[in-house]
Design a protein around this motif. Structure first.
Motif, mmCIF file in Angstrom:
data_model
loop_
_atom_site.group_PDB
_atom_site.id
_atom_site.type_symbol
_atom_site.label_atom_id
_atom_site.label_comp_id
_atom_site.label_asym_id
_atom_site.label_seq_id
_atom_site.Cartn_x
_atom_site.Cartn_y
_atom_site.Cartn_z
ATOM 1 N N GLY A 196 -18.648 46.811 67.885
ATOM 2 C CA GLY A 196 -18.193 46.686 68.854
ATOM 3 C C GLY A 196 -18.686 46.350 70.145
ATOM 4 N N ILE A 197 -18.080 45.410 70.955
ATOM 5 C CA ILE A 197 -18.806 44.497 72.079
ATOM 6 C C ILE A 197 -18.071 45.000 73.450
ATOM 7 N N SER A 198 -19.046 45.173 74.395
ATOM 8 C CA SER A 198 -18.248 45.564 75.853
ATOM 9 C C SER A 198 -19.121 44.612 76.744
ATOM 10 N N ALA A 246 -18.159 36.883 74.347
ATOM 11 C CA ALA A 246 -18.760 38.371 73.871
ATOM 12 C C ALA A 246 -19.232 38.101 72.235
ATOM 13 N N ASP A 247 -18.653 37.104 71.467
ATOM 14 C CA ASP A 247 -19.167 36.967 70.249
ATOM 15 C C ASP A 247 -20.643 36.035 70.456
ATOM 16 N N THR A 253 -16.905 39.842 84.517
ATOM 17 C CA THR A 253 -16.722 39.916 83.000
ATOM 18 C C THR A 253 -15.898 38.422 82.770
ATOM 19 N N SER A 254 -14.957 37.930 83.304
ATOM 20 C CA SER A 254 -14.227 36.947 82.911
ATOM 21 C C SER A 254 -14.635 35.632 83.434
ATOM 22 N N SER A 255 -16.003 35.720 83.951
ATOM 23 C CA SER A 255 -16.632 34.495 84.357
ATOM 24 C C SER A 255 -17.317 33.848 83.058
#
Length: 121
Positions: free
Chosen positions: A101-103, A75-76, A67-69
């Protein structure tokens, strides 16, 4: 009203438009991705009326990346592609979104899970 559905596809972030000879365009993969989201949304909307009131949206992205890649996407920008695709199908305009909300999650099964509601989700 609450609408929840999933689209099993690789999520793409909305890129900046490319300009060639004064004309802006987006890559074909983004157009195809947004068209797929639109088609699935139309199926789930069926005979429901388009929403013309404040709405709450949660978008969950599943991708085969950390997810940090950077390859996962911001996310936006991921959300922007989805909100643009659903505009005119679920709601008249994404300006009706009052809470977003974003995940993001690393997963073997790539996809996008979307929940739209007139109540807080």
């Amino acid at each position: 009203m609450k609408l929840a559905f999933s689209v099993d596809t690789k999520p793409y972030p909305q890129p900046r438009p490319r300009v060639v000879r004064g004309h802006a365009f987006e890559p074909k993969r983004i157009t195809d991705y947004k068209n797929l989201l639109r088609c699935v949304a139309k199926i789930h909307m069926a005979d429901k009326p388009i929403i013309r009131s404040p709405i709450y949206v949660h978008i969950h992205f599943r991708k085969n990346r950390d997810t940090s890649s950077r390859a996962f996407g911001d996310a936006d920008n991921l959300a922007k592609a989805v909100l643009d695709a659903l505009s005119g199908i679920i709601y008249t305009d994404d300006s009706y979104v009052v809470r977003l909300g974003i995940s993001k999650q690393k997963s073997k099964h790539e996809g996008v899970d979307i929940t739209v509601s007139d109540k807080i989700v």
